[in-house]
Motif scaffolding. Structure first.
Motif, PDB file in Angstrom:
ATOM      1  N   THR A 181     -27.036  32.100 -77.626  1.00 47.14           N
ATOM      2  CA  THR A 181     -26.286  32.113 -76.365  1.00 47.14           C
ATOM      3  C   THR A 181     -26.035  30.696 -75.934  1.00 47.14           C
ATOM      4  N   PRO A 182     -25.058  30.513 -75.073  1.00 43.49           N
ATOM      5  CA  PRO A 182     -24.828  29.167 -74.559  1.00 43.49           C
ATOM      6  C   PRO A 182     -25.981  28.711 -73.699  1.00 43.49           C
ATOM      7  N   PRO A 183     -26.185  27.384 -73.546  1.00 43.34           N
ATOM      8  CA  PRO A 183     -27.221  26.891 -72.646  1.00 43.34           C
ATOM      9  C   PRO A 183     -26.974  27.417 -71.241  1.00 43.34           C
ATOM     10  N   GLN A 184     -28.052  27.714 -70.525  1.00 43.83           N
ATOM     11  CA  GLN A 184     -27.920  28.323 -69.211  1.00 43.83           C
ATOM     12  C   GLN A 184     -27.959  27.253 -68.130  1.00 43.83           C
ATOM     13  N   PRO A 185     -27.234  27.443 -67.022  1.00 40.10           N
ATOM     14  CA  PRO A 185     -27.254  26.481 -65.942  1.00 40.10           C
ATOM     15  C   PRO A 185     -28.603  26.451 -65.262  1.00 40.10           C
ATOM     16  N   ALA A 186     -28.952  25.270 -64.714  1.00 42.34           N
ATOM     17  CA  ALA A 186     -30.293  25.108 -64.162  1.00 42.34           C
ATOM     18  C   ALA A 186     -30.529  25.964 -62.941  1.00 42.34           C
ATOM     19  N   GLU A 187     -29.481  26.366 -62.228  1.00 39.56           N
ATOM     20  CA  GLU A 187     -29.695  27.129 -61.009  1.00 39.56           C
ATOM     21  C   GLU A 187     -29.976  28.600 -61.309  1.00 39.56           C
ATOM     22  N   SER A 188     -29.486  29.106 -62.385  1.00 38.38           N
ATOM     23  CA  SER A 188     -29.713  30.510 -62.739  1.00 38.38           C
ATOM     24  C   SER A 188     -29.762  30.630 -64.237  1.00 38.38           C
ATOM     25  N   ALA A 189     -30.880  31.092 -64.752  1.00 38.32           N
ATOM     26  CA  ALA A 189     -31.025  31.164 -66.198  1.00 38.32           C
ATOM     27  C   ALA A 189     -30.429  32.421 -66.777  1.00 38.32           C
ATOM     28  N   GLN A 194     -14.762  26.144 -74.996  1.00 38.14           N
ATOM     29  CA  GLN A 194     -16.012  26.865 -74.830  1.00 38.14           C
ATOM     30  C   GLN A 194     -16.927  26.148 -73.843  1.00 38.14           C
ATOM     31  N   SER A 195     -16.994  24.829 -73.919  1.00 39.49           N
ATOM     32  CA  SER A 195     -17.816  24.098 -72.952  1.00 39.49           C
ATOM     33  C   SER A 195     -17.285  24.290 -71.536  1.00 39.49           C
ATOM     34  N   LEU A 196     -15.962  24.350 -71.373  1.00 40.19           N
ATOM     35  CA  LEU A 196     -15.391  24.629 -70.061  1.00 40.19           C
ATOM     36  C   LEU A 196     -15.730  26.048 -69.612  1.00 40.19           C
ATOM     37  N   GLN A 197     -15.701  27.004 -70.555  1.00 40.72           N
ATOM     38  CA  GLN A 197     -16.034  28.391 -70.212  1.00 40.72           C
ATOM     39  C   GLN A 197     -17.461  28.491 -69.710  1.00 40.72           C
ATOM     40  N   PHE A 198     -18.400  27.828 -70.410  1.00 43.37           N
ATOM     41  CA  PHE A 198     -19.791  27.829 -69.960  1.00 43.37           C
ATOM     42  C   PHE A 198     -19.889  27.277 -68.540  1.00 43.37           C
ATOM     43  N   ALA A 199     -19.203  26.151 -68.285  1.00 44.66           N
ATOM     44  CA  ALA A 199     -19.271  25.508 -66.975  1.00 44.66           C
ATOM     45  C   ALA A 199     -18.671  26.397 -65.884  1.00 44.66           C
ATOM     46  N   ALA A 233     -21.085  29.272 -65.163  1.00 52.37           N
ATOM     47  CA  ALA A 233     -22.249  28.786 -64.431  1.00 52.37           C
ATOM     48  C   ALA A 233     -21.911  28.523 -62.969  1.00 52.37           C
ATOM     49  N   LYS A 234     -20.745  27.951 -62.718  1.00 52.80           N
ATOM     50  CA  LYS A 234     -20.347  27.679 -61.345  1.00 52.80           C
ATOM     51  C   LYS A 234     -20.141  28.980 -60.570  1.00 52.80           C
ATOM     52  N   THR A 244     -25.376  29.839 -56.563  1.00 49.99           N
ATOM     53  CA  THR A 244     -25.415  30.129 -55.134  1.00 49.99           C
ATOM     54  C   THR A 244     -24.918  28.945 -54.321  1.00 49.99           C
ATOM     55  N   GLY A 245     -25.319  27.740 -54.712  1.00 52.84           N
ATOM     56  CA  GLY A 245     -24.913  26.546 -53.990  1.00 52.84           C
ATOM     57  C   GLY A 245     -23.735  25.852 -54.639  1.00 52.84           C
ATOM     58  N   PHE A 246     -23.561  24.589 -54.281  1.00 52.48           N
ATOM     59  CA  PHE A 246     -22.463  23.783 -54.811  1.00 52.48           C
ATOM     60  C   PHE A 246     -22.991  22.977 -55.994  1.00 52.48           C
ATOM     61  N   THR A 247     -22.741  23.477 -57.179  1.00 51.49           N
ATOM     62  CA  THR A 247     -23.168  22.804 -58.401  1.00 51.49           C
ATOM     63  C   THR A 247     -22.006  22.738 -59.374  1.00 51.49           C
ATOM     64  N   ASP A 248     -22.075  21.744 -60.256  1.00 54.16           N
ATOM     65  CA  ASP A 248     -21.116  21.616 -61.350  1.00 54.16           C
ATOM     66  C   ASP A 248     -21.884  21.202 -62.590  1.00 54.16           C
ATOM     67  N   SER A 249     -21.448  21.699 -63.738  1.00 56.04           N
ATOM     68  CA  SER A 249     -22.161  21.429 -64.981  1.00 56.04           C
ATOM     69  C   SER A 249     -21.210  20.986 -66.078  1.00 56.04           C
ATOM     70  N   ILE A 250     -21.753  20.211 -67.001  1.00 56.10           N
ATOM     71  CA  ILE A 250     -21.090  19.870 -68.253  1.00 56.10           C
ATOM     72  C   ILE A 250     -21.959  20.430 -69.369  1.00 56.10           C
ATOM     73  N   PHE A 251     -21.355  21.152 -70.307  1.00 56.16           N
ATOM     74  CA  PHE A 251     -22.090  21.777 -71.397  1.00 56.16           C
ATOM     75  C   PHE A 251     -21.642  21.227 -72.742  1.00 56.16           C
ATOM     76  N   ALA A 252     -22.590  21.196 -73.669  1.00 60.76           N
ATOM     77  CA  ALA A 252     -22.239  20.989 -75.073  1.00 60.76           C
ATOM     78  C   ALA A 252     -21.902  22.342 -75.675  1.00 60.76           C
ATOM     79  N   GLU A 253     -20.873  22.384 -76.477  1.00 58.59           N
ATOM     80  CA  GLU A 253     -20.478  23.650 -77.096  1.00 58.59           C
ATOM     81  C   GLU A 253     -21.375  24.010 -78.262  1.00 58.59           C
ATOM     82  N   ASP A 254     -22.068  23.010 -78.820  1.00 59.89           N
ATOM     83  CA  ASP A 254     -22.847  23.236 -80.030  1.00 59.89           C
ATOM     84  C   ASP A 254     -23.987  22.227 -80.031  1.00 59.89           C
ATOM     85  N   LEU A 255     -24.935  22.412 -80.925  1.00 61.56           N
ATOM     86  CA  LEU A 255     -26.079  21.532 -81.021  1.00 61.56           C
ATOM     87  C   LEU A 255     -25.623  20.094 -81.306  1.00 61.56           C
TER      88      LEU A 255
END
Length: 968
Positions: free
Chosen positions: A20-28, A43-48, A51-52, A56-67
């Motif tokens: 699965t993609p890495p999970q955002p820190a606010e909700s696993a 895919q990295s944009l899709q994960f972000a 996650a947004k 619940t709050g105002f967060t933004d994330s950047i994800f790696a699509e792969d290892l």
């Protein structure tokens, strides 16, 4: 069951997961709102986006699509794609650290896997004097998620009044099974004209039972820098005498500030009283010994008045500068995960990185500051900036500074999650980090013969032309007239450690969490200087027995000096930018430099501007947090509410000199704060989420403002300057309102309004304190000072007026809005899309000390935006990104003694390209990548007061990168 623990940094569920993609820190347990069927950047944009949407709050994330495949080669660069993020770049164009929503980079709290980060590195610009964290020391390959929390949670560590950045390193169960990822690339910069190789590899393994996994990653880069630029160290005007002004004042005197010929101050350039006798003045047709008075200045500068001449602005030290050197870095990441049952998850993450950086910096300076230029045919614009002139009696000096710097950083975070029941779990984690840096930066400064210079300033960079060949080692360079050598070192150490425990009652969406945390943060800066001893040997001269002559001679390179003026040319070489350089290794070896470096005694501070001293902070924190869901009008409402209490005690230590005796003094202080927070997200429609957040956040004060540095400025011991260990934190009361409309796939449109009210800013004030509160032994004072204190009632009664940084009775209001639009355009062309964000910020002050805050809120871009157009299919990808920041004041007024003068940064934009092609039919499916950074070669520029008075300008050039990566 997935963990929502921030402390545990979202450990995967205890049963073996599917990839699965890495999970955002606010909700696993991010709900899959849209099916992820894309790869690569989309895919990295899709994960972000997912996650947004689920946050619940105002967060933004950047994800790696792969290892090992973070979207950018620099974490700081990646974060510019998040609204409200201002990127601070080093002089070589590299992203260094970030600021969030109108507050400086020291107001951002940086974490790795939930634990505090502190780095000892300072960058080429040497700007890390507060609580900034340089992100360029961390390899992007080792991270698969970076989350920016703009609204806090009680369970997050305090310290980021602007926001919290949490970087999550890769772990074995991010991609179960056995995998090897490799990455090789080469960078070419058109200024350095050199190629920089870089490579990394990550090995990840999990057993078939899904109970144990390990991961090891290594990365190595051999970077080259090349920077061309121009610096001025500010601008200045002449200090005319009364005779030169023609104001009728006393002979030999000077006009007072505000009077004719001295309206604005400055006065760093002194026109001689009479024409000196040297080759330059004779060649210019001047008669040595002729008085230079008002009549002479008017006759030789037709069209100008003496009032204009007295305000004529030129660079204090106009200097072309060139930097070249190495930026080498090696790093290792190790991670272990153990899941012996569905009730236990244990992990250990460790990161080590080591950097070796050199920078052979050379610049040649036209001496304006303390110089004696004689102007002829000078022309000014409406702002009194000199646009054209002939300057005779001019002189240049070469400054050669070969910096060498070693930086190391290590970080370890062990932790575990225990599920006592399905609804009760405990997260525990510890952390320890240490970073240290040693920088040596010797200086060799020599002077040219006097000359006549044709000076021109068309609004770009001032130019100087003379009959001297500044690239000729045999020109006649000399120590005489201000030459010097310096041996200056800097050592820094930062340390963090801590333990945290979080107990959760309930499921991840509905729960009560309570937790405690203990953290320790320490930093030491020490400057060392052995310049006088090295100078005595090199250019002053020692007695035959090695002792210093009395009286001590000048650094003039005469007989007795190890390197005389006659021998100096043999240590000089033609330089790469039209002026000479120094044969550094030969010079060091011939002058026993390394012994003087190693024996350098401690000084008041290094030449980077920091102060010798350090601090240790110990913080105990506790919190309670409630997470829940309910329905309003049949629509889901998620909320997070909590309270965090943090109590800090600190020791601030530094050298003081009292009565001629240097000793270390330790000052203590403590404070505690209650930090409430509340956030809610309401799904008002199937694709629309509204959010609001209210909170109180804090950032601890600048350690440099708390250092003792106690100095009495009078013999009566009535006035002293000292650091202030009683500074209280900056406190920000925050309110955010916004929402997003999710348009499908990775697409959404978002708008946020934010308001911050920051209290606790500091300014230079005066406090009256009892002598005993200064922490200085009475017996260490001079006899005169002791007598003065006894006459005022003795040390237990006498008070002292202390100049120190104090918390202002005022507030800083930061209001603004930010918008983001991520939109796939597959209906136009399959795989096409764009992403854009914009931030607008307005800052005002109010309160009794509002005017005092003005010097503390500079460097904030009033507006900034970023846009990326992307296209990709199964094998090919292309991205074109542009980021822009509006210019801003970088300093307060009164620069170089001119009350109204400020330094202002120019607007700057940067265009980058990233492309890739995957050879899908080959083993490991290697992807060939090609990137161009700073396609248009944009420079970084700031100005002094006026747009045509450049303060500094750096051209980092354009960097081209080609690489290959793949995974087995």
């Amino acid at each position: 069951m997935a963990s929502a623990s921030v402390l545990a940094q979202n450990p995967p569920p205890p049963s073996p997961p599917e990839p699965t993609p890495p999970q955002p820190a606010e909700s696993a347990a991010v709900t899959q709102l849209d099916t992820v069927s894309v790869t690569g950047y989309r895919q990295s944009l899709q994960f972000a986006t997912d996650a947004k949407r689920d946050s619940t709050g105002f967060t933004d994330s950047i994800f790696a699509e792969d290892l090992g495949k973070f979207p950018d080669t620099n974490i700081a660069e990646s974060l510019t794609r998040i609204p409200g993020i201002q990127l601070n770049r080093d002089v070589n164009g590299e992203g260094l650290n970030i600021a969030i929503r109108g507050l400086g980079s020291s107001f951002t709290k940086t974490l790795i896997n939930g634990a505090s980060v502190a780095t000892a590195s300072i960058g080429l610009d040497a700007t890390n004097q507060n609580r900034e964290v340089d992100l360029n020391i961390f390899p992007t390959e080792f991270f698969n998620q970076v989350t920016v929390y703009k609204s806090p949670q009680a369970s997050l560590p305090e310290g980021g009044a602007a926001g919290v950045v949490d970087m999550r390193s890769v772990r074995p169960f991010d991609m179960p099974g056995t995998h090897v990822t490799y990455h090789l690339q080469a960078d070419y910069n058109d200024v350095s004209e050199k190629t920089s190789p870089r490579g990394s590899s990550i090995f990840s393994w999990t057993n078939d039972e899904g109970t144990f996994g390990t991961l090891v990653g290594v990365t190595s880069s051999r970077g080259k820098i090349g920077v061309e630029g121009f610096e001025t160290i500010g601008w200045t005007n002449p200090n005319l005498t009364n005779a030169q002004c023609g104001n009728g004042g006393a002979a030999g005197g000077f006009p007072a500030l505000g009077e004719r010929c001295n309206v604005t101050g400055g006065n760093g350039w002194r026109i001689p009283d009479v024409v000196p006798d040297n080759a330059s003045t004779r060649a210019a047709g001047l008669t040595p010994g002729t008085p230079i008075d008002a009549a002479w200045l008017l006759a030789n500068n037709p069209g100008l008045t003496t009032d204009q001449i007295g305000e004529a602005l030129i660079p204090r030290l106009g200097r072309p500068v060139y930097m070249s050197g190495d930026r080498d870095r090696d790093a290792v990441l190790a991670s272990m995960e153990w899941r012996p049952s569905d009730r236990l998850h244990v992990w250990v993450d460790a990161l080590y990185t080591k950097a070796k950086r050199t920078n052979e910096r050379i610049d040649v300076n036209l001496i304006g500051r303390n110089g004696q230029l004689i102007p002829i045919d000078m022309q000014l614009d409406a702002n009194n900036v000199v646009t054209d002139a002939t300057f005779t009696n001019a002189q240049f000096f070469l400054e050669y500074r070969p910096y060498e710097e070693d930086v190391q950083y290590w970080h370890v975070t062990p932790g575990a999650t225990f599920w006592f029941t399905d609804d009760v779990k405990l997260d525990v984690e510890a952390n320890m980090s240490r970073s240290w840096m040693f920088r040596e930066s010797p200086t060799i400064l020599i002077n040219s013969p006097f000359t006549t210079v044709q000076y021109a300033n068309d609004g770009g960079v001032p130019t100087f032309n003379s009959d001297l060949d500044l690239n000729d080692p045999n020109l006649g360079w000399s120590w005489a007239g201000g030459g010097r050598v310096n041996v200056q070192n800097e050592k820094r150490v930062t340390e963090t450690s801590g333990v945290r425990a979080d107990l959760q009652f309930g499921e991840d969406s509905r729960n009560v969490r309570v937790g405690v945390a203990w953290d320790r943060n320490a930093r030491t800066i020490r400057g060392f200087d052995n310049s006088p001893a090295w100078e005595d040997l090199v250019c002053r001269g020692l007695n035959p027995d090695g002792s210093v002559p009395d009286p001590r001679p000048a650094c003039d390179g005469n007989a007795g000096a190890l390197i005389t003026n006659a021998e100096l040319a043999s240590y000089l070489l033609p330089g790469p930018q039209g002026f000479i350089t120094v044969d550094g290794n030969r010079f060091k070896n011939a002058t026993d430099y390394y012994r003087y470096r190693d024996e350098a005694p401690e000084s008041g501070g290094p030449n980077t501007g920091g102060a010798t001293g350090g601090f240790t902070e110990r913080t105990l924190a506790a919190y309670i947090e409630l997470n829940g869901e309910t329905e309003i009008w049949n629509r889901n409402l998620r909320f997070n509410a909590g309270m965090r209490w943090a109590s800090t005690d600190q020791d601030i230590a530094g050298p003081v000199t009292i009565g001629g005796v240097r000793q270390y003094q330790t000052l203590t202080g403590d404070y505690s704060e209650w930090l409430p927070s509340f956030s809610a997200a309401w799904d008002v429609a199937d694709k629309v989420v509204l959010r609001m957040s209210g909170s109180r956040t804090m950032t601890r004060p600048n350690p440099s403002s708390m250092l003792p540095s106690t100095v009495f400025t009078d013999q009566s011991a009535q006035v002293a300057s000292q650091g202030n260990p009683e500074l209280t934190p900056y406190l920000s009361t925050n309110f955010d309102l916004g929402g997003e409309w999710y348009t499908g796939d990775e697409g959404f449109v978002g708008l946020t309004l934010f308001n911050k009210r920051v209290e606790g800013y500091t300014f230079q004030g005066v406090t009256t304190r009892p002598f005993l509160d200064l922490g200085i032994p009475f017996e260490d004072l001079t006899e005169t000072q002791r007598d003065a204190i006894n006459n005022r009632g003795g040390p237990g009664v006498a008070t002292v007026n202390v100049n120190q940084q104090v918390n202002a009775d005022a507030a800083l209001n930061i209001r603004g809005w930010e918008a983001i639009w991520v939109q796939p355009l597959s209906f136009v062309f399959d795989g096409l899309g764009f992403m854009a964000n914009y931030t607008k910020i307005d800052i005002s002050t109010e309160g009794r000390d509002a005017s005092a805050l003005s010097g503390n809120v500079y460097g904030v871009a009033p507006s900034l935006w970023n846009a990326t157009a992307y296209w990709e299919n199964d094998v090919a990808s292309l991205r074109l990104s542009y980021s822009w920041q509006e210019g801003a004041f970088g300093t307060g007024p009164n620069q170089q003694g001119i009350p109204e003068a400020q330094i202002f940064g120019d607007d700057r934009g940067q265009l980058d390209l990233s492309a890739g092609y995957t050879l899908a039919n080959l083993p490991s499916k290697p992807q060939i990548t090609f990137n161009i950074l700073n396609i248009t070669g944009e420079e970084r520029r700031s100005n002094f007061w006026y747009a045509n008075a450049v303060n500094d300008l750096y051209d980092p050039g354009t960097t081209y990168t080609i690489g290959i990566r793949g995974t087995f």
